[in-house]
Scaffold this active site. Structure first.
Site, PDB file in Angstrom:
ATOM      1  N   LYS A 137       0.815  -1.212   0.000  1.00 34.20           N
ATOM      2  CA  LYS A 137       0.000   0.000   0.000  1.00 34.20           C
ATOM      3  C   LYS A 137       0.849   1.263   0.000  1.00 34.20           C
ATOM      4  O   LYS A 137       0.396   2.328  -0.388  1.00 34.20           O
ATOM      5  CB  LYS A 137      -0.971  -0.046   1.163  1.00 34.20           C
ATOM      6  CG  LYS A 137      -2.016  -1.147   0.942  1.00 34.20           C
ATOM      7  CD  LYS A 137      -3.070  -1.208   2.013  1.00 34.20           C
ATOM      8  CE  LYS A 137      -4.202  -2.137   1.621  1.00 34.20           C
ATOM      9  NZ  LYS A 137      -3.849  -3.562   1.738  1.00 34.20           N
TER      10      LYS A 137
HETATM   11  C1  LIG Z   1      -4.531  -4.648   1.205  1.00 34.61           C
HETATM   12  C2  LIG Z   1      -3.802  -5.939   1.133  1.00 34.61           C
HETATM   13  C3  LIG Z   1      -4.178  -6.954   0.225  1.00 34.61           C
HETATM   14  C4  LIG Z   1      -5.403  -6.858  -0.646  1.00 34.61           C
HETATM   15  O1  LIG Z   1      -5.286  -5.911  -1.677  1.00 34.61           O
HETATM   16  P1  LIG Z   1      -6.607  -5.384  -2.439  1.00 34.61           P
HETATM   17  O2  LIG Z   1      -6.133  -4.288  -3.324  1.00 34.61           O
HETATM   18  O3  LIG Z   1      -7.520  -4.885  -1.354  1.00 34.61           O
HETATM   19  O4  LIG Z   1      -7.190  -6.522  -3.185  1.00 34.61           O
HETATM   20  C5  LIG Z   1      -3.400  -8.090   0.160  1.00 34.61           C
HETATM   21  N1  LIG Z   1      -2.316  -8.251   0.965  1.00 34.61           N
HETATM   22  C6  LIG Z   1      -1.932  -7.288   1.847  1.00 34.61           C
HETATM   23  C7  LIG Z   1      -0.749  -7.535   2.701  1.00 34.61           C
HETATM   24  C8  LIG Z   1      -2.649  -6.106   1.956  1.00 34.61           C
HETATM   25  O5  LIG Z   1      -2.266  -5.169   2.845  1.00 34.61           O
END
Ligand SMILES: *Cc1c(COP(=O)(O)O)cnc(C)c1O
Length: 460
Positions: free
Chosen positions: A112
């Protein structure tokens, strides 16, 4: 470039307004009206670019002159300079034709950061220019909150309010949020669960009159288009590193809210030769059920070893539905309205289209631990539980072993030590820049699960 709503009736907006808007006022999500499409020779000419150089190429058309090129370059350079690996998104090989793309070298150790580090800088840039102040409001089950705080803490014109469920996030996740101390940073621990936090956030967005004055709310979850945009870049980067565009590549993506894999779908539409896109889910399997048996229905939420994917309804799936229904916003609105109260299925041709675009698999907690252990034993590489779900789904769904298969490694294993230890591996170590995390001072407010109380907090 204009952005339009997936429900068809909100006004089209420019990038800057989409960044600040979050949801469209008809309840839909914003998507670009058209996509830039590149031919093979143009993509090939990007081979050898650094991550920030490539990011500039991909992102610039979406921002469409709202930021002069030189300023945008600087923002992007600064964004990825704070990652602690020179490649920014390095590939690690697990087997003959199998890789993971390490997306956890940013400040909060999850993918993220790729989007939220940029989003913070974009917000700061536009708000300074407009002399405007905004409040970021978001609910988190862990990773989004810390990435948003790290990404936006230096923004002068932004107050940040992040709600997390009291006593229900991991210690590392909580510390990553609450030890960032600043006048404009507010961590609110709500006496409830994640859904309660999200309900409060939604209610605040729906009626912002409580804010008074000229502040408005900005969304930082993946309904914000800028997050998706930033994530398109690493699909191109991985492909170019592995011999694309002259060679196809497949991707497996640990999926919760469908933001990350939606960016991969867009990369493909923009001309990147992608063979398979695999939706990897945990026991919260609504997307796998939709692709495999055309069952789009809510089920009670399971708490799994991969908590960042413990999501009952994936909000970005709406962006895909919009394309699947030939951009008929009314049809999307109708389907989702029905979905709120009952199980739905897609029209047959629409479902077939979805199945041609995506494969899917559901992975249990036991399988997750098993994969973590086996990969660690065979290669010495330690992966986190979300990545493990991606790797297992990639292996289950792989249609052509001669095509390179890349799993997006979405988090560092130290964020999820429970699964790692359960798999029989050693407790992972915090990286050097976070070694003293557990000694740092924490600051957060514990509030009742009450919308009025949160509103009052924000106003005061
Ligand atoms: C947010 C997250 C996901 C999922 O990603 P999306 O874009 O919501 O599908 C998967 N793994 C981790 C570690 C995350 O923080």
């Amino acid at each position: 470039m204009k952005y339009i709503s997936t429900r068809g009736t909100a006004p089209a907006l420019e990038f800057e307004d989409v960044l600040l808007a979050g949801l469209a006022n008809d309840g839909g999500l914003y998507v670009p009206e058209t996509l830039p499409v590149y031919d093979s020779s143009e993509i090939a000419s990007w081979a050898g670019l650094s991550y920030p150089q490539l990011a500039f190429r991909i992102i610039q058309p979406f921002i469409d002159n709202a930021i002069p090129d030189q300023d945008l370059k600087t923002l992007i350079d600064e964004t990825y300079a704070c990652f602690d690996h020179p490649a920014v998104a390095p590939l690690t090989q697990l087997d003959r034709n199998e890789w993971i793309l390490e997306l956890y070298h940013g400040p909060t150790l999850a993918f993220k950061d790729f989007a939220l580090q940029l989003l913070g800088r974009l917000l700061d840039y536009f708000l300074r220019r407009k002399h405007k102040r905004v409040a970021i409001l978001g609910a988190t089950s862990g990773d989004t909150g810390s990435a948003a705080i790290e990404g936006c803490k230096r923004c002068e014109n932004v107050d940040i309010y992040i709600l997390h469920p009291y006593n229900r996030v991991s210690d590392v996740q909580r510390k990553q949020m609450t030890t960032v101390i600043g006048e404009n940073i507010h961590n609110l621990a709500i006496k409830g669960n994640f859904d309660d936090c999200q309900e409060i956030v939604k209610a605040c967005f729906n009626d912002q009159s409580f804010l008074g004055g000229d502040r408005s709310l900005v969304a930082v979850n993946s309904i914000n288009w800028a997050r998706i945009m930033a994530q398109i870049v690493y699909y191109f980067y991985a492909s170019l590193t592995l011999g694309g565009p002259h060679r196809e590549v497949s991707f497996s993506v640990p999926t919760g809210n469908f933001g990350d894999i939606f960016a991969g779908y867009l990369a493909k539409k923009m001309g990147l030769p992608i063979r398979q896109l695999i939706i990897a889910t945990n026991q919260n399997d609504i997307l796998h059920r939709c692709i495999s048996e055309n069952d789009l229905s809510k089920k009670p939420l399971n708490h799994t070893l991969s908590p960042s994917m413990d999501i009952m309804v994936s909000s970005n799936f709406e962006r895909l539905l919009f394309d699947l229904y030939d951009r008929d916003g009314e049809a999307v609105a109708r389907l989702l309205k029905k979905f709120n109260s009952e199980a739905v299925s897609l029209d047959d041709p629409v479902w077939q289209r979805a199945r041609n675009l995506f494969d899917s698999q559901r992975i249990s907690d036991d399988e997750t631990c098993d994969v973590i252990a086996r990969i660690n034993k065979k290669t010495g590489v330690l992966i986190d539980p979300h990545t493990a779900i991606g790797v297992k789904a990639a292996r289950d769904c792989n249609r052509d072993p001669s095509i390179p298969m890349v799993t997006l490694s979405t988090a560092h294993p130290v964020k999820f030590p429970d699964a790692v230890v359960k798999a029989g591996c050693e407790h992972p170590q915090l990286p050097p820049h976070m070694e003293d995390l557990f000694d740092r001072e924490e600051r957060y407010e514990v509030l009742e699960n009450d919308i009025a109380r949160v509103r009052r907090f924000i106003v005061e």
